[in-house]
Motif scaffolding. Structure first.
Motif, PDB file in Angstrom:
ATOM      1  N   LYS A   9       4.133  47.364  46.203  1.00 32.50           N
ATOM      2  CA  LYS A   9       3.358  48.443  45.595  1.00 32.50           C
ATOM      3  C   LYS A   9       2.516  47.956  44.428  1.00 32.50           C
ATOM      4  N   SER A  10       2.849  46.824  43.865  1.00 32.07           N
ATOM      5  CA  SER A  10       2.075  46.317  42.730  1.00 32.07           C
ATOM      6  C   SER A  10       0.675  45.903  43.149  1.00 32.07           C
ATOM      7  N   GLN A  11       0.459  45.615  44.438  1.00 32.59           N
ATOM      8  CA  GLN A  11      -0.858  45.212  44.922  1.00 32.59           C
ATOM      9  C   GLN A  11      -1.683  46.392  45.420  1.00 32.59           C
ATOM     10  N   GLY A  12      -1.102  47.564  45.417  1.00 36.49           N
ATOM     11  CA  GLY A  12      -1.805  48.749  45.891  1.00 36.49           C
ATOM     12  C   GLY A  12      -1.746  48.865  47.404  1.00 36.49           C
ATOM     13  N   PHE A  13      -1.920  50.066  47.913  1.00 32.60           N
ATOM     14  CA  PHE A  13      -1.928  50.288  49.357  1.00 32.60           C
ATOM     15  C   PHE A  13      -2.697  51.566  49.640  1.00 32.60           C
ATOM     16  N   THR A  14      -3.179  51.685  50.878  1.00 28.49           N
ATOM     17  CA  THR A  14      -3.971  52.846  51.294  1.00 28.49           C
ATOM     18  C   THR A  14      -3.164  53.690  52.252  1.00 28.49           C
ATOM     19  N   ARG A  15      -3.022  54.963  51.944  1.00 35.08           N
ATOM     20  CA  ARG A  15      -2.329  55.883  52.836  1.00 35.08           C
ATOM     21  C   ARG A  15      -3.324  56.476  53.835  1.00 35.08           C
ATOM     22  N   MET A  16      -2.865  56.742  55.049  1.00 42.90           N
ATOM     23  CA  MET A  16      -3.724  57.336  56.055  1.00 42.90           C
ATOM     24  C   MET A  16      -3.015  58.504  56.716  1.00 42.90           C
ATOM     25  N   ASP A  17      -3.738  59.594  56.869  1.00 41.70           N
ATOM     26  CA  ASP A  17      -3.204  60.764  57.555  1.00 41.70           C
ATOM     27  C   ASP A  17      -2.780  60.374  58.978  1.00 41.70           C
ATOM     28  N   ASN A  18      -1.592  60.828  59.396  1.00 45.37           N
ATOM     29  CA  ASN A  18      -1.069  60.435  60.708  1.00 45.37           C
ATOM     30  C   ASN A  18      -1.996  60.830  61.854  1.00 45.37           C
ATOM     31  N   ASP A  19      -2.548  62.051  61.778  1.00 48.06           N
ATOM     32  CA  ASP A  19      -3.444  62.501  62.852  1.00 48.06           C
ATOM     33  C   ASP A  19      -4.668  61.600  62.947  1.00 48.06           C
ATOM     34  N   LEU A  20      -5.246  61.231  61.794  1.00 44.67           N
ATOM     35  CA  LEU A  20      -6.417  60.361  61.786  1.00 44.67           C
ATOM     36  C   LEU A  20      -6.051  58.969  62.295  1.00 44.67           C
ATOM     37  N   TYR A  21      -4.900  58.473  61.847  1.00 44.57           N
ATOM     38  CA  TYR A  21      -4.447  57.138  62.257  1.00 44.57           C
ATOM     39  C   TYR A  21      -4.293  57.071  63.776  1.00 44.57           C
ATOM     40  N   HIS A  41     -13.030  54.437  55.735  1.00 41.96           N
ATOM     41  CA  HIS A  41     -11.752  55.014  55.297  1.00 41.96           C
ATOM     42  C   HIS A  41     -11.245  54.325  54.031  1.00 41.96           C
ATOM     43  N   ARG A  42     -11.363  53.006  53.999  1.00 47.81           N
ATOM     44  CA  ARG A  42     -10.895  52.253  52.820  1.00 47.81           C
ATOM     45  C   ARG A  42     -11.653  52.665  51.558  1.00 47.81           C
ATOM     46  N   LEU A  43     -12.948  52.948  51.710  1.00 41.85           N
ATOM     47  CA  LEU A  43     -13.797  53.246  50.558  1.00 41.85           C
ATOM     48  C   LEU A  43     -13.826  54.729  50.209  1.00 41.85           C
ATOM     49  N   THR A  44     -13.143  55.547  51.002  1.00 43.46           N
ATOM     50  CA  THR A  44     -13.049  56.976  50.671  1.00 43.46           C
ATOM     51  C   THR A  44     -11.592  57.332  50.341  1.00 43.46           C
ATOM     52  N   VAL A  45     -10.785  57.457  51.384  1.00 46.27           N
ATOM     53  CA  VAL A  45      -9.368  57.812  51.181  1.00 46.27           C
ATOM     54  C   VAL A  45      -8.664  56.747  50.351  1.00 46.27           C
ATOM     55  N   GLY A  46      -9.077  55.498  50.510  1.00 40.49           N
ATOM     56  CA  GLY A  46      -8.469  54.419  49.735  1.00 40.49           C
ATOM     57  C   GLY A  46      -8.658  54.579  48.242  1.00 40.49           C
ATOM     58  N   TYR A  47      -9.676  55.350  47.862  1.00 37.57           N
ATOM     59  CA  TYR A  47      -9.916  55.631  46.441  1.00 37.57           C
ATOM     60  C   TYR A  47      -9.627  57.096  46.107  1.00 37.57           C
ATOM     61  N   ASN A  48      -8.856  57.741  47.011  1.00 32.21           N
ATOM     62  CA  ASN A  48      -8.415  59.126  46.801  1.00 32.21           C
ATOM     63  C   ASN A  48      -9.574  60.105  46.706  1.00 32.21           C
ATOM     64  N   VAL A  49     -10.637  59.879  47.503  1.00 28.63           N
ATOM     65  CA  VAL A  49     -11.749  60.824  47.586  1.00 28.63           C
ATOM     66  C   VAL A  49     -12.022  61.109  49.059  1.00 28.63           C
TER      67      VAL A  49
END
Length: 266
Positions: A9-21, A41-49
């Motif tokens: 977790k110290s390096q960060g991680f990106t969560r993805m909605d199961n339906d989208l995944y 996805h990385r540049l939107t959800v990955g930054y919580n937007v």
């Protein structure tokens, strides 16, 4: 020792909605489209937007895909409703609801069984005989058993099979001009569809499968309409006279790429 890889977790991680995944896993996207979708996805959800302004050059650097190919993949994802834009080429992007996706069907036709050769079959011989043999003297027996591979001899002419080039649908020149007049009535109209314009349109049409769709051209002219610079609503650098894009300017190769990528400046 556990075989489960622990999440750092110290390096960060990106969560993805199961339906989208799961939708991305099952989507019949090309490899390039999927890589671009994951970058978005990385540049939107990955930054919580939910959506963000993303330049094609940024995705190109992340993915190693050429910038113009990234732009085409984005257009293709928008056309298939996987990704949406809230405006022109520089507007924020985000993922559309999975239920609204309209992805093209690719390679879904079942393979057809091979035709059975029309010949008589003997259960005791390896020689295949033509059908309807009425007289034994008419039977043509091959000098070698059927299925034996004959080696080429000196003097034989060996030719490669001729591959027919894939046919590309003809460019609907007039339909594109009609879209230009419909969406951009403020810009100078096209009075004559001459040879030079036909050649330029044909070249843009053949450059990519993405371009061979009138919906792409509708969106392309929509990008132009959303630009105050291209519509002549702002002055250029140094207070120069406002620039207004013409049809010829928009279909020229370098300018075409600039508009698709949003890489034009006042």
């Amino acid at each position: 020792m556990s075989n489960v890889v622990q999440l750092n977790k110290s390096q960060g991680f990106t969560r993805m909605d199961n339906d989208l995944y799961e939708a991305l896993i099952g989507a019949e996207l090309s490899g390039r489209e999927l890589r671009v979708a994951l970058a978005i996805h990385r540049l939107t959800v990955g930054y919580n937007v939910e959506e963000a302004r993303i330049a094609a050059s940024v995705i190109a650097e992340m993915s190693g895909i050429a910038r113009e190919d990234v732009s085409r993949a984005i257009c293709e994802l928008i056309r298939q409703r996987v990704v949406y834009r809230t405006g022109g080429s520089r507007s924020p992007m985000g993922f559309a609801p999975v239920a609204e996706w309209a992805i093209d069907q690719k390679n879904t036709h079942p393979s057809k069984p091979k035709a059975v050769p029309q010949c008589g079959v003997s259960t005791t011989s390896i020689v295949a005989f033509p059908p309807h043999n009425k007289d034994s003297k008419d039977i043509l027996v091959p000098s070698e058993p059927v299925g034996a591979e004959r080696q080429p001899e000196q003097g034989d002419l060996i030719s490669e099979p001729v591959r027919q080039p894939a046919k590309v649908e003809a460019c609907p020149h007039q339909a594109i001009v009609d879209l230009f007049h419909e969406i951009l009535p403020e810009l100078p109209s096209v009075a004559l569809l001459n040879k030079t314009r036909i050649q330029q349109l044909q070249a843009r049409w053949r450059e990519s499968k993405v371009h061979r769709d009138l919906d792409f051209w509708r969106e392309y002219f929509g990008m132009v309409k959303s630009s105050d610079f291209l519509m002549g609503k702002v002055r250029g650098r140094g207070g120069d006279k406002p620039f207004r894009a013409s049809f010829d300017w928009l279909i020229a190769p370098r300018n075409f790429v600039k508009v698709v990528e949003g890489n034009y400046h006042a």
